[in-house]
Design an enzyme around this catalytic site. Structure first.
Site, PDB file in Angstrom:
ATOM      1  N   ASP A 131       0.841  -1.191   0.000  1.00  0.00           N
ATOM      2  CA  ASP A 131       0.000   0.000   0.000  1.00  0.00           C
ATOM      3  C   ASP A 131       0.880   1.247   0.000  1.00  0.00           C
ATOM      4  O   ASP A 131       1.993   1.240   0.549  1.00  0.00           O
ATOM      5  CB  ASP A 131      -0.893   0.044   1.250  1.00  0.00           C
ATOM      6  CG  ASP A 131      -2.048  -0.935   1.183  1.00  0.00           C
ATOM      7  OD1 ASP A 131      -2.289  -1.506   0.103  1.00  0.00           O
ATOM      8  OD2 ASP A 131      -2.712  -1.129   2.221  1.00  0.00           O
ATOM      9  N   ARG A 132       0.361   2.301  -0.570  1.00  0.00           N
ATOM     10  CA  ARG A 132       1.104   3.566  -0.622  1.00  0.00           C
ATOM     11  C   ARG A 132       1.503   4.023   0.784  1.00  0.00           C
ATOM     12  O   ARG A 132       2.608   4.535   0.998  1.00  0.00           O
ATOM     13  CB  ARG A 132       0.232   4.619  -1.296  1.00  0.00           C
ATOM     14  CG  ARG A 132       0.905   5.959  -1.485  1.00  0.00           C
ATOM     15  CD  ARG A 132      -0.020   6.911  -2.228  1.00  0.00           C
ATOM     16  NE  ARG A 132       0.629   8.179  -2.488  1.00  0.00           N
ATOM     17  CZ  ARG A 132       0.070   9.172  -3.168  1.00  0.00           C
ATOM     18  NH1 ARG A 132      -1.140   9.033  -3.668  1.00  0.00           N
ATOM     19  NH2 ARG A 132       0.720  10.300  -3.364  1.00  0.00           N
TER      20      ARG A 132
END
Length: 334
Positions: free
Chosen positions: A155-156
């Site tokens: 995930d970012r």
């Protein structure tokens, strides 16, 4: 990779050639084995995925003059016909604008694999409103590299270990390991509350859905949900921090979380479903607590890909990598 441009007599070449001409591309060894849809997306920068699939279905894309499907894998020496594809000037300009070159701290770097310690706040690849990510920046920083592809995702908002394959053979080997659950992936997560020591396994199916605004979300569902996917998370308590009433902070637990399945937002949703959301999580967390911890220096989600175990795609040896907590997380629990 050889590019052969074909044009029709009298056609207008005043526009971008790639957008208005048929292209014949000869597949090289580094691209051999790649799915046709992924191969096309590398060569049709800025073209929507829906359009890529449309030109495949219509038969305009051909391999060695034959019709093919999106799942077809290109082979060394194949000739791929790509039809004229028009895109807006704005999209074309964006596609031609390179990502800024950037290297990231390397944990392993050999002729087959690059393992980096990804910072939080950086997407792993462009798309969904992000013009570029880690992989695009690495390709700009390493123009001599013929092949650089993500072996998995983070995930970012998550920091930590990210694997990049330098050869197609390494990519398929690593992807097989992730798919067959032969890797060991352990994260460090700080959650709200004192995690019960006897709660060591979360085995709850997860269901992906879209909100009204189109944003992707995940929720725990029931075993009879046809769209639910079995998801297993193992939890080990590393340290429990007592509440700090004077600072307005509740008790918190630092956990070692190992995932046996790699579902979207799995750790975040599983932990939140037990009443212990990850501190700083802006999707599934306690938003009031998130505001309070920001005042004490924690300005991101406390989730970090700490340890990764896998078999080296060339030697077969078991590799264990570790990325210690970055300063902004380590300082908060010091």
């Amino acid at each position: 990779m050889k590019h052969i441009i074909e044009g029709k007599p009298g056609e207008d070449r005043s526009q971008n050639t790639a957008a208005v001409s048929v292209r014949l591309i000869e597949v090289d060894a580094d691209s051999a084995g790649q799915r046709l849809d992924n191969f096309l997306m590398r060569h049709l920068k800025g073209v929507p995925k829906t359009h890529v699939y449309r030109i495949i279905r219509s038969g305009e894309v051909r391999i060695n003059k034959g019709r093919v499907s999106a799942e077809t894998r290109v082979q060394d020496g194949d000739t791929v016909r790509i039809p004229p594809v028009r895109i807006s000037e704005k999209v074309a300009e964006k596609a031609e604008r390179p990502a800024p070159a950037k290297e990231f701290p390397a944990l392993l770097d050999d002729e087959h694999i690059l393992a980096i310690d990804k910072p939080a706040g950086v997407a792993v690849h462009g798309g969904s409103g992000v013009s570029f990510g880690v992989i695009e920046q690495l390709r700009q920083a390493r123009p001599e590299a013929k092949f650089l592809e993500l072996a998995h995702r983070l995930d970012r908002e998550t920091s930590g270990i990210l694997l990049v394959a330098k050869k197609r053979s390494a990519l398929t080997h690593l992807q097989d390991q992730f798919r067959e659950r032969e890797t060991g992936k352990t994260y460090l997560a700080l959650v709200q509350g004192a995690w019960p020591g006897n709660k060591k396994v979360i085995d709850l199916p997860l269901h992906k859905y879209l909100q009204a605004d189109g944003e992707r979300r995940v929720r725990v569902t029931t075993a009879d949900d046809p769209d639910g996917m079995r998801s297993v998370t193992l939890v080990k308590v590393r340290q429990v921090f007592e509440a700090r009433p004077l600072q307005g902070l509740p008790a918190m637990s630092l956990l070692e979380v190992t995932i046996k399945t790699g579902r979207t937002h799995q750790i975040r949703v599983h932990l939140a479903s037990q009443g212990h959301p990850i501190v700083g999580d802006d999707k599934y967390g306690d938003f009031d607590l998130n505001r309070r911890v920001q005042k004490h220096g924690l300005k991101r989600m406390f989730l970090h890909a700490w340890r990764l175990q896998f078999n080296h795609p060339a030697s077969g040896e078991r590799v264990e990598l570790r990325a210690e907590l970055p300063p902004e997380l380590a300082d908060f629990v010091r």
